[in-house]
Design a protein around this motif. Structure first.
Motif, mmCIF file in Angstrom:
data_model
loop_
_atom_site.group_PDB
_atom_site.id
_atom_site.type_symbol
_atom_site.label_atom_id
_atom_site.label_comp_id
_atom_site.label_asym_id
_atom_site.label_seq_id
_atom_site.Cartn_x
_atom_site.Cartn_y
_atom_site.Cartn_z
ATOM 1 N N GLU A 29 0.824 -1.173 -0.084
ATOM 2 C CA GLU A 29 0.052 -0.028 -0.038
ATOM 3 C C GLU A 29 0.935 1.276 0.014
ATOM 4 N N ASN A 30 1.811 1.194 -0.810
ATOM 5 C CA ASN A 30 2.779 2.338 -1.113
ATOM 6 C C ASN A 30 4.118 2.639 0.250
ATOM 7 N N TYR A 31 3.890 1.888 1.104
ATOM 8 C CA TYR A 31 4.928 1.682 2.207
ATOM 9 C C TYR A 31 5.800 0.825 2.078
ATOM 10 N N ASP A 32 6.961 0.946 2.701
ATOM 11 C CA ASP A 32 8.022 0.068 2.727
ATOM 12 C C ASP A 32 7.686 -0.896 3.801
ATOM 13 N N VAL A 33 7.667 -2.198 3.620
ATOM 14 C CA VAL A 33 6.898 -3.044 4.568
ATOM 15 C C VAL A 33 7.561 -3.244 6.108
ATOM 16 N N MET A 34 9.094 -2.889 5.681
ATOM 17 C CA MET A 34 9.711 -2.928 7.214
ATOM 18 C C MET A 34 9.241 -1.549 7.989
ATOM 19 N N GLN A 35 8.846 -0.777 7.306
ATOM 20 C CA GLN A 35 8.548 0.752 7.986
ATOM 21 C C GLN A 35 7.432 0.491 8.782
ATOM 22 N N VAL A 36 6.461 -0.479 8.163
ATOM 23 C CA VAL A 36 4.891 -0.417 8.864
ATOM 24 C C VAL A 36 4.740 -1.710 9.513
ATOM 25 N N ALA A 37 5.796 -2.773 9.302
ATOM 26 C CA ALA A 37 5.592 -4.109 9.823
ATOM 27 C C ALA A 37 6.510 -4.669 10.412
ATOM 28 N N SER A 38 7.335 -3.856 11.131
ATOM 29 C CA SER A 38 8.445 -4.278 12.028
ATOM 30 C C SER A 38 8.834 -3.608 13.366
ATOM 31 N N ILE A 39 9.088 -4.302 14.411
ATOM 32 C CA ILE A 39 9.170 -3.841 15.551
ATOM 33 C C ILE A 39 9.950 -2.389 15.652
#
Ligand code: OAD
Length: 222
Positions: A29-39
């Motif tokens: 959804e236009n975000y870096d996965v690690m920005q929004v799905a990592s601790i």
């Protein structure tokens, strides 16, 4: 009664209008996965992460289970069915599935920072700065990269008791979820439904279709 265990990933909900993770160059959804799905992402920028999951919750409110979810739920009339999903949406439950194990958490829940308190929040947003009862920050009840996966043992138990295993819409790149298939007993048929080629153990029977078409075909084979 035969026990069927489904292992589902983002592709399961693609036909419900929810984006997969790895079909758009590592962006979600236009975000870096690690920005929004990592601790780490959460500690770096909690407001961004909250807003991201608030958006996902709002999107989920308007999404509907697709034919694939519905066929899986309908199989409960004839089989014992367990769904082990990496998805954080509630579309399996809304289609009628009774036994759903969420490996990566649930969008409709929030928790404190130590994850010892879990709250049902439905589709409501979490406001930046909102606190849990213990005074820590209220956060989405999601298993981010870098966090433990507490449901993995329950999921492995289910797979080890399965008479049939069906994998749907997961790139099988994220562990420990991707390792679950190896808990299947020897000789248990393992089907994989995905419109793209996915690397899977050799004995897997591939149905190269979208979730809904693939489930229509599979329902005939069971
Ligand atoms: P991926 O985005 O990695 O893989 C989705 C898979 O679904 C791909 O193999 C696609 O080919 C397939 N697909 C696309 N459309 C489909 C359709 N209509 N029907 C069936 N399959 C379709 O998603 P996951 O494997 O679920 O974790 O990703 C695993 C985890 O990585 C997620 O749970 C999430 C993510 O980062 C966390 O957030 C911790």
């Amino acid at each position: 009664m035969k026990h069927i265990v489904f292992l589902t990933g983002a592709g399961m909900s693609a036909e419900s209008g929810i984006s997969t993770f790895r079909d758009s160059n590592g962006l979600w959804e236009n975000y870096d996965v690690m920005q929004v799905a990592s601790i780490e992402g959460w500690y770096d920028n909690p407001d961004l992460v909250q807003q991201f999951y608030n958006d996902r919750r709002r999107q989920l409110k308007n999404a509907q289970p697709n034919e694939g979810h519905k066929i899986i739920a309908a199989l409960e009339e004839k089989f014992q069915v367990t769904v082990v999903t990496q998805n954080v949406d509630n579309l399996h439950e809304r289609a009628g599935s009774k036994q759903v194990i969420h490996l990566h958490g649930e969008l409709t829940k929030a928790c404190n920072e130590s994850k010892t308190e879990v709250y049902d929040i439905g589709y409501e947003p979490i406001t930046p700065g909102e606190k849990a009862k213990d005074g820590s920050r209220l956060r989405p009840f999601i298993v981010w990269f870098g966090e433990a996966v507490p449901m993995i043992d329950k999921a492995a138990d289910a797979v080890s008791q399965a008479d049939v295993v069906v994998i749907i819409g997961t790139s099988m790149k994220v562990y420990p979820a991707a390792g679950l298939v190896y808990y299947a007993r020897r000789g248990v048929p393992i089907y994989l439904i995905d419109p793209k080629e996915v690397s899977a153990p050799p004995q897997v029977i591939v149905i190269q279709e979208k979730a809904s078409d693939g489930m229509r075909k599979l329902a005939q084979l069971l």
